[in-house]
Design an enzyme around this catalytic site. Structure first.
Site, PDB file in Angstrom:
ATOM      1  N   HIS A  64      12.518  -2.858   2.206  1.00  0.00           N
ATOM      2  CA  HIS A  64      11.953  -1.716   2.650  1.00  0.00           C
ATOM      3  C   HIS A  64      13.040  -0.580   1.948  1.00  0.00           C
ATOM      4  O   HIS A  64      13.885  -0.528   2.139  1.00  0.00           O
ATOM      5  CB  HIS A  64      11.785  -1.551   3.851  1.00  0.00           C
ATOM      6  CG  HIS A  64      10.873  -2.381   4.553  1.00  0.00           C
ATOM      7  ND1 HIS A  64       9.522  -2.403   4.553  1.00  0.00           N
ATOM      8  CD2 HIS A  64      11.024  -3.867   5.205  1.00  0.00           C
ATOM      9  CE1 HIS A  64       8.949  -3.481   4.993  1.00  0.00           C
ATOM     10  NE2 HIS A  64      10.041  -4.227   5.316  1.00  0.00           N
ATOM     11  N   GLU A 113      11.824  -9.741   1.807  1.00  0.00           N
ATOM     12  CA  GLU A 113      11.130  -8.767   2.254  1.00  0.00           C
ATOM     13  C   GLU A 113      12.083  -7.136   1.985  1.00  0.00           C
ATOM     14  O   GLU A 113      13.348  -7.304   2.301  1.00  0.00           O
ATOM     15  CB  GLU A 113      10.836  -8.664   3.717  1.00  0.00           C
ATOM     16  CG  GLU A 113      10.237  -7.462   4.232  1.00  0.00           C
ATOM     17  CD  GLU A 113      10.034  -7.712   5.710  1.00  0.00           C
ATOM     18  OE1 GLU A 113       9.932  -8.768   6.270  1.00  0.00           O
ATOM     19  OE2 GLU A 113      10.020  -6.926   6.426  1.00  0.00           O
ATOM     20  N   ASP A 158       1.209 -15.274   7.228  1.00  0.00           N
ATOM     21  CA  ASP A 158       0.892 -16.675   6.971  1.00  0.00           C
ATOM     22  C   ASP A 158       0.605 -17.200   5.486  1.00  0.00           C
ATOM     23  O   ASP A 158       0.816 -18.214   4.955  1.00  0.00           O
ATOM     24  CB  ASP A 158      -0.831 -16.881   7.428  1.00  0.00           C
ATOM     25  CG  ASP A 158      -0.834 -17.120   9.188  1.00  0.00           C
ATOM     26  OD1 ASP A 158       0.149 -16.929   9.630  1.00  0.00           O
ATOM     27  OD2 ASP A 158      -1.795 -16.956   9.549  1.00  0.00           O
ATOM     28  N   ALA A 168       2.972  -0.703   4.992  1.00  0.00           N
ATOM     29  CA  ALA A 168       2.414  -0.702   6.323  1.00  0.00           C
ATOM     30  C   ALA A 168       2.148  -1.943   6.843  1.00  0.00           C
ATOM     31  O   ALA A 168       2.211  -2.182   7.977  1.00  0.00           O
ATOM     32  CB  ALA A 168       1.499   0.371   6.274  1.00  0.00           C
ATOM     33  N   TYR A 202      11.442   7.990   1.586  1.00  0.00           N
ATOM     34  CA  TYR A 202      11.241   6.869   0.358  1.00  0.00           C
ATOM     35  C   TYR A 202      12.063   7.603  -0.962  1.00  0.00           C
ATOM     36  O   TYR A 202      11.691   6.632  -2.045  1.00  0.00           O
ATOM     37  CB  TYR A 202       9.729   6.649   0.091  1.00  0.00           C
ATOM     38  CG  TYR A 202       9.083   6.265   1.353  1.00  0.00           C
ATOM     39  CD1 TYR A 202       9.611   5.232   2.211  1.00  0.00           C
ATOM     40  CD2 TYR A 202       8.060   6.950   1.741  1.00  0.00           C
ATOM     41  CE1 TYR A 202       9.037   4.706   3.345  1.00  0.00           C
ATOM     42  CE2 TYR A 202       7.447   6.615   3.072  1.00  0.00           C
ATOM     43  CZ  TYR A 202       7.788   5.494   3.759  1.00  0.00           C
ATOM     44  OH  TYR A 202       7.258   5.148   5.104  1.00  0.00           O
ATOM     45  N   PRO A 224       0.872  -1.117   0.071  1.00  0.00           N
ATOM     46  CA  PRO A 224       0.107  -0.087   0.042  1.00  0.00           C
ATOM     47  C   PRO A 224       0.869   1.137   0.087  1.00  0.00           C
ATOM     48  O   PRO A 224       1.880   1.382   0.683  1.00  0.00           O
ATOM     49  CB  PRO A 224      -1.021   0.203   1.203  1.00  0.00           C
ATOM     50  CG  PRO A 224      -0.166  -0.946   2.239  1.00  0.00           C
ATOM     51  CD  PRO A 224       0.521  -2.014   1.128  1.00  0.00           C
ATOM     52  N   ASN A 225       0.208   2.324  -0.695  1.00  0.00           N
ATOM     53  CA  ASN A 225       0.714   3.668  -0.724  1.00  0.00           C
ATOM     54  C   ASN A 225       2.138   3.646  -1.670  1.00  0.00           C
ATOM     55  O   ASN A 225       2.615   4.833  -1.798  1.00  0.00           O
ATOM     56  CB  ASN A 225       1.067   4.265   0.531  1.00  0.00           C
ATOM     57  CG  ASN A 225      -0.064   4.160   1.273  1.00  0.00           C
ATOM     58  OD1 ASN A 225      -0.988   4.911   0.731  1.00  0.00           O
ATOM     59  ND2 ASN A 225      -0.090   3.740   2.610  1.00  0.00           N
ATOM     60  N   SER A 271      13.148   2.536   3.464  1.00  0.00           N
ATOM     61  CA  SER A 271      13.696   3.311   4.301  1.00  0.00           C
ATOM     62  C   SER A 271      14.169   1.937   5.383  1.00  0.00           C
ATOM     63  O   SER A 271      13.911   1.214   5.416  1.00  0.00           O
ATOM     64  CB  SER A 271      12.671   4.024   5.067  1.00  0.00           C
ATOM     65  OG  SER A 271      11.775   3.101   5.620  1.00  0.00           O
ATOM     66  N   ARG A 283       5.702  10.954  -2.546  1.00  0.00           N
ATOM     67  CA  ARG A 283       5.409  10.687  -0.978  1.00  0.00           C
ATOM     68  C   ARG A 283       6.350  10.642  -0.112  1.00  0.00           C
ATOM     69  O   ARG A 283       7.460   9.910  -0.304  1.00  0.00           O
ATOM     70  CB  ARG A 283       4.528   9.105  -1.007  1.00  0.00           C
ATOM     71  CG  ARG A 283       4.553   8.447   0.409  1.00  0.00           C
ATOM     72  CD  ARG A 283       4.275   6.964   0.169  1.00  0.00           C
ATOM     73  NE  ARG A 283       4.136   6.672   1.688  1.00  0.00           N
ATOM     74  CZ  ARG A 283       4.268   5.334   2.110  1.00  0.00           C
ATOM     75  NH1 ARG A 283       4.773   4.496   1.208  1.00  0.00           N
ATOM     76  NH2 ARG A 283       3.925   4.928   3.134  1.00  0.00           N
ATOM     77  N   ARG A 300       7.296   0.530  13.565  1.00  0.00           N
ATOM     78  CA  ARG A 300       8.009  -0.071  12.398  1.00  0.00           C
ATOM     79  C   ARG A 300       9.034  -1.129  12.663  1.00  0.00           C
ATOM     80  O   ARG A 300       9.680  -1.524  11.633  1.00  0.00           O
ATOM     81  CB  ARG A 300       8.550   1.162  11.425  1.00  0.00           C
ATOM     82  CG  ARG A 300       7.498   1.997  10.939  1.00  0.00           C
ATOM     83  CD  ARG A 300       7.871   3.071  10.051  1.00  0.00           C
ATOM     84  NE  ARG A 300       7.355   4.536  10.124  1.00  0.00           N
ATOM     85  CZ  ARG A 300       6.158   4.523   9.158  1.00  0.00           C
ATOM     86  NH1 ARG A 300       5.782   3.684   8.481  1.00  0.00           N
ATOM     87  NH2 ARG A 300       5.425   5.623   9.318  1.00  0.00           N
ATOM     88  N   ARG A 303      13.395   3.905  12.403  1.00  0.00           N
ATOM     89  CA  ARG A 303      12.251   4.891  12.628  1.00  0.00           C
ATOM     90  C   ARG A 303      11.414   4.575  13.768  1.00  0.00           C
ATOM     91  O   ARG A 303      11.944   4.247  14.955  1.00  0.00           O
ATOM     92  CB  ARG A 303      11.501   4.759  11.125  1.00  0.00           C
ATOM     93  CG  ARG A 303      12.419   5.000   9.775  1.00  0.00           C
ATOM     94  CD  ARG A 303      12.031   4.753   8.589  1.00  0.00           C
ATOM     95  NE  ARG A 303      10.609   5.767   8.686  1.00  0.00           N
ATOM     96  CZ  ARG A 303       9.523   5.722   7.708  1.00  0.00           C
ATOM     97  NH1 ARG A 303       9.552   4.874   6.953  1.00  0.00           N
ATOM     98  NH2 ARG A 303       8.559   6.654   7.823  1.00  0.00           N
ATOM     99  N   ASN A 313       7.377  -5.799  -0.965  1.00  0.00           N
ATOM    100  CA  ASN A 313       7.687  -4.723   0.151  1.00  0.00           C
ATOM    101  C   ASN A 313       6.341  -4.665   0.594  1.00  0.00           C
ATOM    102  O   ASN A 313       5.338  -3.879  -0.122  1.00  0.00           O
ATOM    103  CB  ASN A 313       7.984  -3.344  -0.581  1.00  0.00           C
ATOM    104  CG  ASN A 313       8.131  -2.169   0.389  1.00  0.00           C
ATOM    105  OD1 ASN A 313       7.495  -2.315   1.651  1.00  0.00           O
ATOM    106  ND2 ASN A 313       8.520  -1.057   0.023  1.00  0.00           N
TER     107      ASN A 313
HETATM  108  C1  DQA Z   1       8.280   0.974   3.924  1.00  0.00           C
HETATM  109  C2  DQA Z   1       8.415   0.933   5.292  1.00  0.00           C
HETATM  110  C3  DQA Z   1       7.064   1.032   6.231  1.00  0.00           C
HETATM  111  O1  DQA Z   1       7.048   1.114   7.587  1.00  0.00           O
HETATM  112  C4  DQA Z   1       6.288   2.063   5.528  1.00  0.00           C
HETATM  113  O2  DQA Z   1       4.629   1.817   6.266  1.00  0.00           O
HETATM  114  C5  DQA Z   1       5.916   1.832   3.957  1.00  0.00           C
HETATM  115  C6  DQA Z   1       7.095   1.729   3.244  1.00  0.00           C
HETATM  116  C7  DQA Z   1       9.248   1.250   2.934  1.00  0.00           C
HETATM  117  O3  DQA Z   1       9.678   0.840   1.766  1.00  0.00           O
HETATM  118  O4  DQA Z   1      10.301   1.933   3.663  1.00  0.00           O
HETATM  119  O5  DQA Z   1       4.942   2.161   3.496  1.00  0.00           O
HETATM  120  O6  DQA Z   1       7.867  -0.459   3.586  1.00  0.00           O
END
Ligand code: DQA
Length: 146
Positions: free
Chosen positions: A100, A98, A87, A77, A22, A9-10, A102, A17, A111, A107, A74
């Site tokens: 990320h 996985e 799961d 959130a 990011y 998401p996002n 950041s 953003r 997180r 942080r 990724n």
């Molecule tokens: C994120 C880190 C997460 O905490 C955050 O909610 C994101 C982006 C990252 O790529 O740094 O949406 O996954």
């Protein structure tokens, strides 16, 4: 070799953003860089993004059904909230990395915990968009060495 990239998401808003966290690259920039590196590594990839938890669960199941050799996700959130995504990763027999952008450990404390990390082969965070390339290279090497 076939690898599926899943963005949570996002991440569709990357570039606009919170660039201090990011960076300035858009999701299209990231997907294009991945496609170029994948070509050099002689692997095929496809990229998917959703803002919806259930769709991300479905995407993990679908990757397994489609015989993906590996997955880079990724979870954004949902990393910090989703037992359902954890799961789903645990349920499929496909290695997952996985990513990320950041450094989530530097942080806010909420997180610091990832529900997915214990069921993935690796977590890469803090390298911005380049983290996806590191994840792809690492995953390909992992798969080749099996
Ligand atoms: C994120 C880190 C997460 O905490 C955050 O909610 C994101 C982006 C990252 O790529 O740094 O949406 O996954």
């Amino acid at each position: 070799m076939y690898i599926r990239i899943i963005h949570g998401p996002n991440l569709n808003l990357l570039g606009k953003r919170e660039p201090e966290h990011y960076g300035v690259h858009t999701l299209d920039d990231i997907n294009r860089a991945l496609a170029l590196r994948a070509q050099e590594l002689d692997v095929s990839i496809d990229c998917y993004q959703s803002n919806h938890e259930g769709d991300l669960v479905d995407a993990l199941h679908k990757a397994a059904e489609d015989d993906a050799d590996g997955i880079i996700i990724n979870p954004a959130a949902y990393t910090h909230t989703s037992v359902a995504l954890r799961d789903a990763v645990a349920a499929i027999q496909v290695p997952v990395v996985e990513v990320h952008l950041s450094n989530i450990h530097a942080r806010e404390t909420f997180r610091h915990h990832s529900y997915l990390a214990p069921v993935t082969i690796a977590q890469i965070c803090g390298f911005g968009a380049h983290g996806y390339i590191i994840a792809l290279e690492g995953l390909v090497q992992h798969l080749q060495s099996r």
